[in-house]
Design a protein around this motif. Structure first.
Motif, mmCIF file in Angstrom:
data_model
loop_
_atom_site.group_PDB
_atom_site.id
_atom_site.type_symbol
_atom_site.label_atom_id
_atom_site.label_comp_id
_atom_site.label_asym_id
_atom_site.label_seq_id
_atom_site.Cartn_x
_atom_site.Cartn_y
_atom_site.Cartn_z
ATOM 1 N N GLU A 161 0.829 -1.208 0.000
ATOM 2 C CA GLU A 161 0.000 0.000 0.000
ATOM 3 C C GLU A 161 0.862 1.257 0.000
ATOM 4 O OE1 GLU A 161 -3.921 -0.695 2.491
ATOM 5 O OE2 GLU A 161 -2.193 -1.483 3.571
ATOM 6 N N LEU A 162 1.915 1.264 0.802
ATOM 7 C CA LEU A 162 2.811 2.412 0.815
ATOM 8 C C LEU A 162 3.480 2.599 -0.539
ATOM 9 C CD1 LEU A 162 4.515 1.969 4.311
ATOM 10 C CD2 LEU A 162 2.831 3.698 3.672
ATOM 11 N N ALA A 163 3.855 1.478 -1.158
ATOM 12 C CA ALA A 163 4.510 1.553 -2.460
ATOM 13 C C ALA A 163 3.566 2.117 -3.518
ATOM 14 C CB ALA A 163 5.007 0.166 -2.875
ATOM 15 N N ARG A 164 2.325 1.626 -3.525
ATOM 16 C CA ARG A 164 1.360 2.124 -4.521
ATOM 17 C C ARG A 164 1.073 3.614 -4.314
ATOM 18 N NH1 ARG A 164 -1.088 -3.042 -3.425
ATOM 19 N NH2 ARG A 164 -0.859 -4.433 -5.225
ATOM 20 N N ALA A 165 0.943 4.026 -3.061
ATOM 21 C CA ALA A 165 0.681 5.439 -2.773
ATOM 22 C C ALA A 165 1.841 6.310 -3.248
ATOM 23 C CB ALA A 165 0.452 5.632 -1.276
ATOM 24 N N TYR A 166 3.067 5.835 -3.036
ATOM 25 C CA TYR A 166 4.236 6.595 -3.490
ATOM 26 C C TYR A 166 4.241 6.709 -5.011
ATOM 27 C CZ TYR A 166 9.058 7.641 -4.711
ATOM 28 O OH TYR A 166 10.177 8.202 -5.259
#
Length: 401
Positions: A161-166
């Motif tokens: 999720e953090l990766a997609r948001a970034y």
């Protein structure tokens, strides 16, 4: 206000002299200095100086999971905690989650290659550094309180999720590569050891059912009778069971959505019911309720039918939560995996028994559980072949004959 500059890890004699000068007449010390390594040694030096100076309150900021995650950084932080706690001066220790700046830096580095690795089960609950600073000020002006409640942000994020948001924020595109964090470190992350966990609860509904029974019984839920079709409701209403299933069961009832779209070759329906920390998903197959076959699909293209019904799935998790380490479904594999789990979770059996009692379930033996899993995986499995919906490729069997 005067300040003194020093190095907690420099020349010992010079560092001690600087610390003695800095701490002369000081009542309260906030220990905020830290780095990738050496925190334990630096803290011991500061603690010794605080003791010499007669400091009356030592406040230390640590990290959530310091005593649970088997990594050098966390071990050093825990050793620093122990130094503070055994220092002599009254103390307060605040464990904080990862700061947003760290989360950003980590994801930014992960996004450099064409494939962005997404470690399954690594969940962060990042917190604003200003929140931590404000809490530390409050604690510094309060009386020493020992180890105080952890401080984390309001939301738990998977690394994917953090990766997609970034990527979205940067307007970039990368293919995510789910990976399973191995060993004790992976188990610690999947257990949520770096995020505050809810306090375990006891109690639950009475009732009992056998490991294998021809008729599904009724269960009692807070004084009213419900059919076994509501077994999932029973589990959700039993906190001690939810806690056990979250870890070591690695069966998260509050997380769904598989890493890719999948279908059954037979055309029957699939209903997502739970996730594991490594990105795998548990599905109910076909039409009906909780009695449907339970299929597990990992994030790397493997799948297996695990049980007939959710109740049987839960009994399996009570008996062998380490089933992923039993690719041949042997008792020898189970014994080796159990030893490793118990190193990290010495109360595992007590937690299991509490969950089983609350649900009114008997825990099968390891031999019974593995035999039943083998029977279901190899007997029923061929009728439930899982396919990648886009390409039509079948998932590989998780277990070997």
């Amino acid at each position: 206000m005067a300040h003194v500059r020093g190095d907690l890890r420099g020349d010992p004699a010079e560092a001690d002299a600087r610390l003695d000068e800095a701490l002369a007449g000081v009542d309260t010390v906030l220990h905020l200095a830290g780095g990738p390594k050496g925190d334990d040694e630096a803290t011991r030096r500061l603690v010794a100086a605080a003791r010499r100076a007669g400091v009356r309150h030592l406040v230390y900021v640590a990290v959530i999971g310091a005593d649970k995650v088997p990594l050098g950084y966390f071990r050093a932080k825990h050793a620093a905690e122990e130094a503070v706690a055994g220092s002599g001066p009254p103390y307060t220790i605040l464990r904080a989650a990862q700061f947003h700046d760290l989360a950003f830096a980590v994801v930014e580095k992960m996004a450099k290659p064409p494939l962005l690795p997404a470690p399954g089960g690594v969940r962060w609950q990042p917190v604003d550094v200003r929140e931590v600073a404000g809490r530390l000020v409050e604690l510094a002006f309060d009386e020493p309180a020992g180890l105080v409640p952890d401080l984390a942000g309001p939301t738990v994020y998977g690394m994917d999720e953090l990766a997609r948001a970034y990527l979205t924020a940067r307007g970039r595109s990368r293919k995510l590569l789910p990976v399973r964090e191995p060993g004790r470190v992976g188990r610690a992350y999947r257990a949520g050891r770096t995020s505050p966990r809810p306090a375990p609860s006891t109690g639950g509904a009475p009732g009992r059912s056998s490991w294998r029974s021809g008729r599904r019984p009724e269960l009692s839920l807070r004084g009213r009778r419900v059919s076994a079709m509501s077994f999932l409701d029973l589990v959700r209403a039993t906190p001690v069971a939810v806690d056990y299933l979250l870890w070591p069961g690695d069966f998260n009832l509050d997380a769904y959505s598989h890493v890719e779209e999948v279908v059954l070759a037979s055309g029957e329906g699939l209903e997502e019911v739970a996730k594991c920390g490594a990105g795998g998903t548990f599905f109910l197959c076909g039409e009906g309720g909780d009695e449907r076959p339970v299929l597990y699909a990992d994030s790397e293209g493997g799948a297996a039918v695990m049980a007939v019904g959710l109740e049987e799935m839960v009994r399996l998790l009570l008996a062998v939560p380490w089933w992923r380490d039993c690719v041949r479904l042997t008792e020898e594999e189970s014994a080796e995996a159990a030893e490793q789990y118990l190193e990290d979770e010495p109360d595992l059996f007590a937690d299991r028994d509490a969950a089983a009692a609350a649900l009114g379930l008997e825990v099968p033996t390891v031999a019974e559980a593995l035999a039943r899993l083998r029977e279901v995986a190899f007997g029923l499995g061929p009728s439930y072949v899982l396919l990648n919906a886009e390409e039509g490729n079948p998932y590989e069997p998780l277990f070997r004959p």
